[in-house]
Enzyme design. Structure first.
Site: not given
Ligand code: PLP
Length: 411
Positions: A69, A188, A213
């Site tokens: 992590r 973004d 994407k």
């Protein structure tokens, strides 16, 4: 890469193939190794404690791996590659695009205050997250030319998305950065990809991608990533360690594996989108086509100045509204009706009913997200085959609806 090539900065295409692979000779591999360890053996307690300090200062390296992590070498290689493609010092990867958006907002809140200025349109869930109050943020929605007036002393972040989802409207990043002054700007850039634009070079502090994407590109991974500077990289890692929104190493491997073909994929999809956008404007069932590459589609002339091309995404509005749009989706044979984008295959969806359903009807109307709008992500198929599919679906949908009862709502 051999040393003699390091003298000048390699081009994007070369970086896409080689970035994040610099240590392969040393590691003794030719494809990105996948390290699935959740934890790492500690050589010595004192050294481990120093490693934790280094991580807290935002300087993770393979030498101070302690727990996955906190640091994972497979994830770090993808981050290194993405930072190079975005021409930024660092990148921080997350489990999804929304995890990345959340981390940017939380990092900004902790560093700067609880007020955010945001410009619509943005992806529906980003809009929902900002509007929901979930993160305790006070949000002012405004337009790209009125950011300066919306700023307050406690403004922590300016949020823009360009090209905007789903209307493909472009925002002038330099103009936004100039208005924001000392307030950091998050862009973004999912629809832009590092192939078509590099907002960090234009002054954006954080460049965010839903890596689900184009970066993933094959419809088989959920991920997010933010390219940024060292200071914000440390802040984002801090949020990631605390919230646990880490990218899984298998997903990082898939992302890194797909990067070498990113430039050719994006350019081929863009070539297809240009043909399709033009031809759709000629179809009698189509009211309007939204695409920055069409005349009038980029009033600020940002393609060429800010973007290296008009992109692979387009939206169009059918005459007849919701029912015709829903019927077009039913009639398509080749193009898949599905949310998401940037995949090798073409995907089409209905923003008002799906991705932007969570946006208030008033905001949808103000942003021109109508019931007749469909958003198309152009894939790598032959554009002529895609056009045949679209044109026949449009013909059939309008014929059917001309002499039938209104159809039930889609989705
Ligand atoms: N930003 C944009 C522009 C998007 O289109 C999406 C998803 O469609 C997101 C962020 C969220 O990404 P994810 O679905 O990976 O959480």
């Amino acid at each position: 890469m051999k040393n003699h090539l390091r003298s000048s900065e390699p081009s994007l295409d070369t970086q896409a193939v080689h970035a994040g692979r610099e240590d392969f000779a040393q590691v003794g591999c030719h494809a990105p190794p996948i390290d699935l360890s959740s934890t790492y053996p500690l050589a010595d307690l004192e050294v481990a404690t120093e490693s934790l300090e280094a991580l807290a200062m935002g300087a993770p390296t393979a030498a101070n791996a302690i727990y996955s992590r906190l640091f994972n070498p497979t994830v770090a290689r993808f981050e290194e590659a993405l930072a190079k493609l975005e021409k930024a010092p660092e990148a921080v990867a997350f489990s999804s695009g929304m995890a990345a958006v959340t981390a940017c907002l939380l990092a900004a809140k902790q560093k700067g205050g609880s007020h955010v200025v945001a410009v619509r349109p943005v992806y529906g869930t980003t809009d929902h997250l900002l509007s929901s109050g979930l993160l305790g943020l006070d949000v002012t929605w405004t337009t790209a030319d009125a950011i300066a007036e919306a700023l307050r002393p406690e403004t922590a972040l300016v949020v823009v998305e360009t090209p905007g989802n789903p209307t493909l409207s472009l925002v002038d990043i330099e103009q936004v950065v100039a208005q924001a002054g000392s307030v950091p700007v998050m862009v973004d850039s999912t629809f832009g990809t590092p192939v078509l634009q590099n907002p960090f070079e234009l002054g954006a502090k954080m460049v965010l991608h839903s890596a689900t994407k184009f970066l993933g590109g094959h419809g088989d991974v959920l991920a997010g990533v933010v390219a940024t500077d060292e200071e914000w990289g440390a802040a984002l890692r801090h949020v990631r360690v605390l919230t646990g929104a880490v990218l899984h190493p298998l997903a990082a491997y898939l992302l890194h594996r797909g990067l070498p073909t990113l430039p050719v994929r994006v350019r081929a999809m863009q070539a297809g989108a240009q043909v399709i956008a033009r031809r759709l404007t000629e179809h009698p069932a189509v009211e309007r086509v939204l695409y920055p590459g069409l005349p009038g589609g980029d009033p600020q002339h940002l393609v060429g100045r800010q973007m290296r091309g008009p992109g692979t995404m387009l939206s169009f509005e059918v005459r007849g509204g919701h029912n015709v749009a829903a019927q077009v989706l039913r009639e398509l044979q080749l193009i898949t009706p599905a949310v998401s984008l940037g995949s090798t295959d073409s995907l089409i969806q209905h923003p008002a009913g799906l991705t932007h359903r969570v946006v208030s009807p008033e905001a949808r109307a103000a942003g021109g997200i109508t019931e007749g709008m469909l958003r198309l992500s152009v894939g790598l198929e032959d554009p002529e085959d895609l056009l045949r599919d679209l044109e026949s679906a449009l013909d059939r949908a309008t014929l059917l609806l001309d002499d039938s009862e209104p159809l039930a709502a889609f989705g």
